[in-house]
Design a protein around this motif. Sequence first.
Motif, PDB file in Angstrom:
ATOM      1  N   ALA A 195       0.809  -1.219   0.000  1.00  0.00           N
ATOM      2  CA  ALA A 195       0.000   0.000   0.000  1.00  0.00           C
ATOM      3  C   ALA A 195       0.844   1.272   0.000  1.00  0.00           C
ATOM      4  CB  ALA A 195      -0.942  -0.018   1.198  1.00  0.00           C
ATOM      5  N   LEU A 196       1.888   1.319   0.826  1.00  0.00           N
ATOM      6  CA  LEU A 196       2.724   2.519   0.868  1.00  0.00           C
ATOM      7  C   LEU A 196       3.436   2.741  -0.464  1.00  0.00           C
ATOM      8  CD1 LEU A 196       4.354   2.279   4.430  1.00  0.00           C
ATOM      9  CD2 LEU A 196       2.538   3.828   3.681  1.00  0.00           C
ATOM     10  N   LEU A 197       3.933   1.672  -1.047  1.00  0.00           N
ATOM     11  CA  LEU A 197       4.608   1.782  -2.336  1.00  0.00           C
ATOM     12  C   LEU A 197       3.633   2.240  -3.415  1.00  0.00           C
ATOM     13  CD1 LEU A 197       7.076   1.363  -4.154  1.00  0.00           C
ATOM     14  CD2 LEU A 197       6.418  -1.061  -4.341  1.00  0.00           C
ATOM     15  N   GLY A 228       7.595   0.608   1.213  1.00  0.00           N
ATOM     16  CA  GLY A 228       7.336   2.040   1.295  1.00  0.00           C
ATOM     17  C   GLY A 228       8.532   2.904   1.587  1.00  0.00           C
ATOM     18  N   LEU A 229       9.554   2.346   2.268  1.00  0.00           N
ATOM     19  CA  LEU A 229      10.654   3.180   2.733  1.00  0.00           C
ATOM     20  C   LEU A 229      12.031   2.752   2.243  1.00  0.00           C
ATOM     21  CD1 LEU A 229       9.459   3.550   6.447  1.00  0.00           C
ATOM     22  CD2 LEU A 229       9.212   5.233   4.620  1.00  0.00           C
ATOM     23  N   LYS A 230      12.189   1.487   1.847  1.00  0.00           N
ATOM     24  CA  LYS A 230      13.498   1.010   1.423  1.00  0.00           C
ATOM     25  C   LYS A 230      13.658   1.175  -0.090  1.00  0.00           C
ATOM     26  CE  LYS A 230      16.333  -3.177   1.204  1.00  0.00           C
ATOM     27  NZ  LYS A 230      16.376  -4.631   1.481  1.00  0.00           N
ATOM     28  N   ASP A 231      14.625   1.974  -0.481  1.00  0.00           N
ATOM     29  CA  ASP A 231      14.941   2.172  -1.899  1.00  0.00           C
ATOM     30  C   ASP A 231      13.702   2.558  -2.717  1.00  0.00           C
ATOM     31  OD1 ASP A 231      17.582   1.421  -1.374  1.00  0.00           O
ATOM     32  OD2 ASP A 231      17.116  -0.703  -1.663  1.00  0.00           O
ATOM     33  N   SER A 245       9.849  11.303  -0.767  1.00  0.00           N
ATOM     34  CA  SER A 245      10.818  12.365  -0.495  1.00  0.00           C
ATOM     35  C   SER A 245      11.434  12.195   0.886  1.00  0.00           C
ATOM     36  CB  SER A 245      10.141  13.744  -0.593  1.00  0.00           C
ATOM     37  OG  SER A 245       9.797  14.043  -1.925  1.00  0.00           O
ATOM     38  N   TYR A 246      10.566  12.061   1.901  1.00  0.00           N
ATOM     39  CA  TYR A 246      11.028  11.884   3.273  1.00  0.00           C
ATOM     40  C   TYR A 246      10.039  10.982   4.006  1.00  0.00           C
ATOM     41  CZ  TYR A 246      13.564  16.107   1.946  1.00  0.00           C
ATOM     42  OH  TYR A 246      14.339  17.010   1.278  1.00  0.00           O
ATOM     43  N   GLY A 274      17.873  -3.696   5.990  1.00  0.00           N
ATOM     44  CA  GLY A 274      18.469  -3.101   4.811  1.00  0.00           C
ATOM     45  C   GLY A 274      18.137  -1.640   4.610  1.00  0.00           C
ATOM     46  N   LEU A 275      17.396  -1.057   5.539  1.00  0.00           N
ATOM     47  CA  LEU A 275      17.003   0.349   5.402  1.00  0.00           C
ATOM     48  C   LEU A 275      18.155   1.230   5.895  1.00  0.00           C
ATOM     49  CD1 LEU A 275      14.499   1.992   4.493  1.00  0.00           C
ATOM     50  CD2 LEU A 275      13.823   2.092   6.872  1.00  0.00           C
TER      51      LEU A 275
END
Length: 635
Positions: free
Chosen positions: A219-221, A269-272, A277-278, A295-296
């Motif tokens: 969902a985040l992606l 959603g957060l890794k690569d 943006s942030y 891996g983040l």
Amino acid sequence: MSDTMTVKEAARLWNLTERRVVGLCREGKITGAKKQGRSWQIPATAKKPLDQRIKSGAYKKQAERLPLPIGISDYRLASSQYYYIDKTMMIKDFIDERPQVSLFTRPRRFGKTLNMDMLRTFFERSEEDTSIYFKDKKIWSCGERYREYQGKYPVIFITFKDIKFDSWEMSFEAIRNIFAKEAIRHSELRNSDKCDEIDKKAYERLLSGQANEIELSNALLDLSRMLHKHYDIAPIIIIDEYDIPIQQGYMKHYYDKIILFMRNLFSGGLKDNRHVSYGFLTGILRVAKESIFSGLNNLTIHSVLDNKYSSYFGFTCDEVKEMAEYYGVANKYDELCAWYDGYRFGKTEIFNPWSVINYFHNECEPRAFWQSTGSNDIISEIIAQADNEIYDRLTSLVNGKSFTTYIDTGVIYPQIKSNPSTIYSFLLVAGYLKVLKTTPSFNGDYMCEVALPNKEIAFVYHKEILQQLNQIISPSIAVAIQEAIFSGNHAKLKDLIQGLLMQSVSYYDSVGENFYHGFMLGLCALLSGFFVSSNRESGNGRYDIQLKPKNKKLPGILIELKAEKHGTEESLKKLSQKALQQIIDGCYDVEMFAEGVEMIYRYGVAFSGKKVEVMADSVSSKETIRLSKSDYRSF
């Protein structure tokens, strides 16, 4: 006998905080006080400066003052209609550094959600001109460089604070509903000509609340990719209280399932993810070792031991002083310090914001407001694993002691059973301990000297921690003691306390009055129908414990405690009599009688190791002659 006394000795003699005594020395309000080197020397004959604090009942709310933001986590509402302590310089610090993903770990009720909503309001694109909520704040005066970020980004805002269900299926359904509501908030994506059919299909699945586990983990992606396409600028992702579902999963035995889901959700959603943006996340625990953030490498962690952003969660000393002055009770600052100060985030001294606000709202009557703000099932789990060494350390804290221990700010829930010593790490990050001194360890963690932060936590500590040590204080014994206090059954009270101490371990042989004070306060805290307070002024002095009935037809209760080492039965009887006489001479019952209480039980209790003596009497509002010493009953 020395001609002078130290600040610590004066503070104990005058019942003030050491900080207040130092302040009085600096202000020239203690005659003859002189500074020698880094310490103040005070004449042994010096008198306590006159106490001009507002007495109970004299506090008045002023109609023209802004209301207190109790439970308000909406930044627009809090900053425009309530008393708001400006934390917008957090935005400046972030813009100056611009870490890609930031995790802030703080105890519950320390302003995490309000700060995340502040970030959303500042950065989010909106049809409303949201700059009006910042033009009178500190960030706006920092210049155009910072203002140009305002209203620039689409924002995905998710909060998991209410994911507290008994099964993975119920939690999954709740998370699915959260993402459906966030999809509704971005309804512009539904007909966006910049999103393709695959994007819109994923969006419709989220919007309808029909996404399966695989779809929801993306969902985040998916949302960030569509927002990036639609606005031609990558969104900001904000996730508040990310670890609440993890704690619930651990307690309700679906831990592996929630960990797997969260790992996939955050990885996408957060890794690569070039479509973000942030990112901002908040929680109590770091849980990095869970591999949730595996891996983040763009994650920056700000824990309670780190200096950056340390002043933005909770209230600083200056902020509390200003707030007290605003509400016309500047002379309550010492009491605020004693009850709600004592935390240290990084190098910043911090007050519990939830409790400070409620203190003002409660007409400056101190209580343990923080104790009822969240579930503490995890504390029970931790205590269940405690061995004798851990128990001895925990109980020593009540007696004002500190100890040095290894602190791992990345403590994870499964470690609780495999390594019970992680209890100290959890209690620190959860807000039950403060750090007095920090020394970096060889592996990047810390050796910390820890202690209880303040009176509120000493109170909460008994109810939420020590009272859960059922092998020492069983629920039946606790209830029986409370019943004896309530009914005025003095002989039963003595027998129960005596039996409890006799069953306990040897550490009782060396503790002092502070321990017994906390012990009795913890028991009284469980007594329903009463307002429990401690160390408050009434009459001509300060009582130890007062139980003021909510129903004025019920009896009020006053307890004065004394302790001595190596006491005999006879010496303890005299000491308990002295404690009872202190209640009488100090007229501690004046306040409750003035408020309409008709009957008051008065207890003088003396301890020595495992021995206890109780002196008691009762007095009604209709009586005009108090009992003399010869009328006291010994039990």
